[in-house]
Each structure stands twice: as C-alpha cells, then as structure tokens.
Design a protein around this motif. Structure first.
Motif, PDB file in Angstrom:
ATOM      1  N   LYS A  46       0.838  -1.204   0.000  1.00 62.84           N
ATOM      2  CA  LYS A  46       0.000   0.000   0.000  1.00 62.84           C
ATOM      3  C   LYS A  46       0.873   1.254   0.000  1.00 62.84           C
ATOM      4  CE  LYS A  46      -3.580   2.332   2.686  1.00 62.84           C
ATOM      5  NZ  LYS A  46      -4.417   2.302   3.890  1.00 62.84           N
ATOM      6  N   CYS A  47       1.907   1.228   0.802  1.00 64.96           N
ATOM      7  CA  CYS A  47       2.840   2.348   0.887  1.00 64.96           C
ATOM      8  C   CYS A  47       3.557   2.548  -0.457  1.00 64.96           C
ATOM      9  CB  CYS A  47       3.834   2.062   2.005  1.00 64.96           C
ATOM     10  SG  CYS A  47       4.716   3.481   2.592  1.00 64.96           S
ATOM     11  N   GLN A  48       4.024   1.461  -1.058  1.00 65.53           N
ATOM     12  CA  GLN A  48       4.712   1.544  -2.346  1.00 65.53           C
ATOM     13  C   GLN A  48       3.791   2.080  -3.432  1.00 65.53           C
ATOM     14  OE1 GLN A  48       5.952  -2.567  -2.533  1.00 65.53           O
ATOM     15  NE2 GLN A  48       8.094  -2.001  -2.175  1.00 65.53           N
ATOM     16  N   ALA A  49       2.546   1.634  -3.437  1.00 66.51           N
ATOM     17  CA  ALA A  49       1.597   2.089  -4.454  1.00 66.51           C
ATOM     18  C   ALA A  49       1.349   3.592  -4.341  1.00 66.51           C
ATOM     19  CB  ALA A  49       0.283   1.321  -4.332  1.00 66.51           C
ATOM     20  N   GLN A  50       1.176   4.084  -3.116  1.00 65.20           N
ATOM     21  CA  GLN A  50       0.941   5.523  -2.931  1.00 65.20           C
ATOM     22  C   GLN A  50       2.194   6.322  -3.296  1.00 65.20           C
ATOM     23  OE1 GLN A  50      -1.807   6.983  -2.532  1.00 65.20           O
ATOM     24  NE2 GLN A  50      -1.297   9.045  -1.872  1.00 65.20           N
ATOM     25  N   ALA A  51       3.365   5.836  -2.905  1.00 68.60           N
ATOM     26  CA  ALA A  51       4.613   6.526  -3.243  1.00 68.60           C
ATOM     27  C   ALA A  51       4.829   6.528  -4.754  1.00 68.60           C
ATOM     28  CB  ALA A  51       5.796   5.872  -2.532  1.00 68.60           C
ATOM     29  N   SER A  52       4.464   5.450  -5.426  1.00 73.81           N
ATOM     30  CA  SER A  52       4.585   5.364  -6.882  1.00 73.81           C
ATOM     31  C   SER A  52       3.657   6.366  -7.567  1.00 73.81           C
ATOM     32  CB  SER A  52       4.275   3.944  -7.350  1.00 73.81           C
ATOM     33  OG  SER A  52       4.502   3.820  -8.722  1.00 73.81           O
ATOM     34  N   LEU A  53       2.457   6.518  -7.041  1.00 76.48           N
ATOM     35  CA  LEU A  53       1.527   7.521  -7.569  1.00 76.48           C
ATOM     36  C   LEU A  53       2.114   8.921  -7.418  1.00 76.48           C
ATOM     37  CD1 LEU A  53      -1.279   8.325  -8.677  1.00 76.48           C
ATOM     38  CD2 LEU A  53      -2.068   8.352  -6.307  1.00 76.48           C
TER      39      LEU A  53
END
Length: 180
Positions: A46-53
């Motif tokens: 979840k953290c990686q997905a938000q940081a990627s966005l």
C-alpha cells in the motif's frame, strides 16, 4: 538462507526466477505473529503504491514546469531521469519449518548500481549537494505539499532515481508500523 542486506524492518535475500531475472525477496527481520505476516506485506505494498503515484505526479509536474519555463517560473535547467518507486508482489511459500507452514516474502526487481540512502523515517536527511540527493529531498517535500500536509514520503533509498522501500508518514496513520 542468509540475507545479503538488512534494513530497519526487513531482511533482503537474492532471488532468481528464470522468467523474471534477478530479484530480491524481503521479509520482516522481527518476529511477527503468524496471522500478522501477510498484513505486514500488504501495508508495504500500500505504501509503495501511494509513493509510486506521487512519483508519477512529481515527474508530470517537472515536465509541465519545464514547458512553462519563461512564464515567471524559476526552474533549474538541469535534466534528470524520471524517478520511479519499485513495487513488489507478495509470494506465499510452503515452509514446513515456519509457524503455520507458510512464509510470506515481498519480491521486487533487483537494483543494480550503488545503493544510497537520501533520508529516513527518523529525521535523517542526506545533506549531500549532488543532484540525486536534491531530487530525493524535493520529492519528499513535493509529497507533503501535494497531499496538503497530510502525507510525506520518506525513507527514500535506492540506486540512482529508482527508489525502494519508501515509508509514508500520514496524519491518519494508515501506512503501517513505521507511519509516524
């Protein structure tokens, strides 16, 4: 199986799948109850997905700012590759020696090149004046501003402009154990 690297939260192992090439597999370096292990990796994803966005938004803002250059904006004229945040997939392996008979690993691309840490989730900021460092600090600040002071991507580390294992600090404390 011995890790080749270790972070504050994870052990890192080399992994090679014929179809994927060289990768790394990560798991908690701390004892986590069996029923909490999958949750640990879901929080990371979840953290990686938000940081990627945020990374995509950051890259787009830079492109847009360069196109508007000369319209009263002061923008450095140095170019750099777009930043990227690696994503991981969670693998569930049969492991009879582990509690519950299963082992969960977060698997992602192996990073070539020199591994560097630009900031962390405890307040450390790399004060180097190199462009990679300035971009990483600008990205952290961008996420704080873009989220209207509700989130900030920290613990920026990786190789070049490719980051791995970011952490997000949020006002709502919704990004796992290291969200402060």
């Amino acid at each position: 199986m011995n890790p080749f690297a270790q972070g504050g939260l994870r052990n890192v192992y080399r992994m090679n799948q014929e179809s994927e090439g060289q990768q790394v597999a990560k798991e908690s370096r701390h004892d986590i109850k069996y029923n909490e292990r999958l949750k640990f990796h879901v929080e990371t994803a979840k953290c990686q997905a938000q940081a990627s966005l945020y990374a995509s938004q950051f890259n787009n803002e830079i492109i847009n700012a360069k196109m508007k250059k000369g319209q009263g904006l002061q923008l450095i004229s140095i170019s750099w590759p777009p930043i990227k945040v690696l994503s991981s997939e969670v693998y569930r392996l049969k492991a009879p020696r582990h509690p519950g008979g299963l082992r969960y690993l977060a698997v992602e691309q192996y990073l070539d090149g020199k591994y560097e840490k630009w900031n962390n989730n405890g307040g450390f900021v790399n004060k180097s004046d190199c462009l990679k460092c300035r971009v990483a600090q600008a990205f952290s600040h961008f996420t704080y501003e873009k989220s209207q002071h509700q989130e900030m991507v920290v613990d920026i580390q990786g190789s070049g402009y490719v980051y791995t294992d970011p952490q997000i600090h949020s006002a709502k404390k919704e990004f796992g154990r290291a969200d402060r």
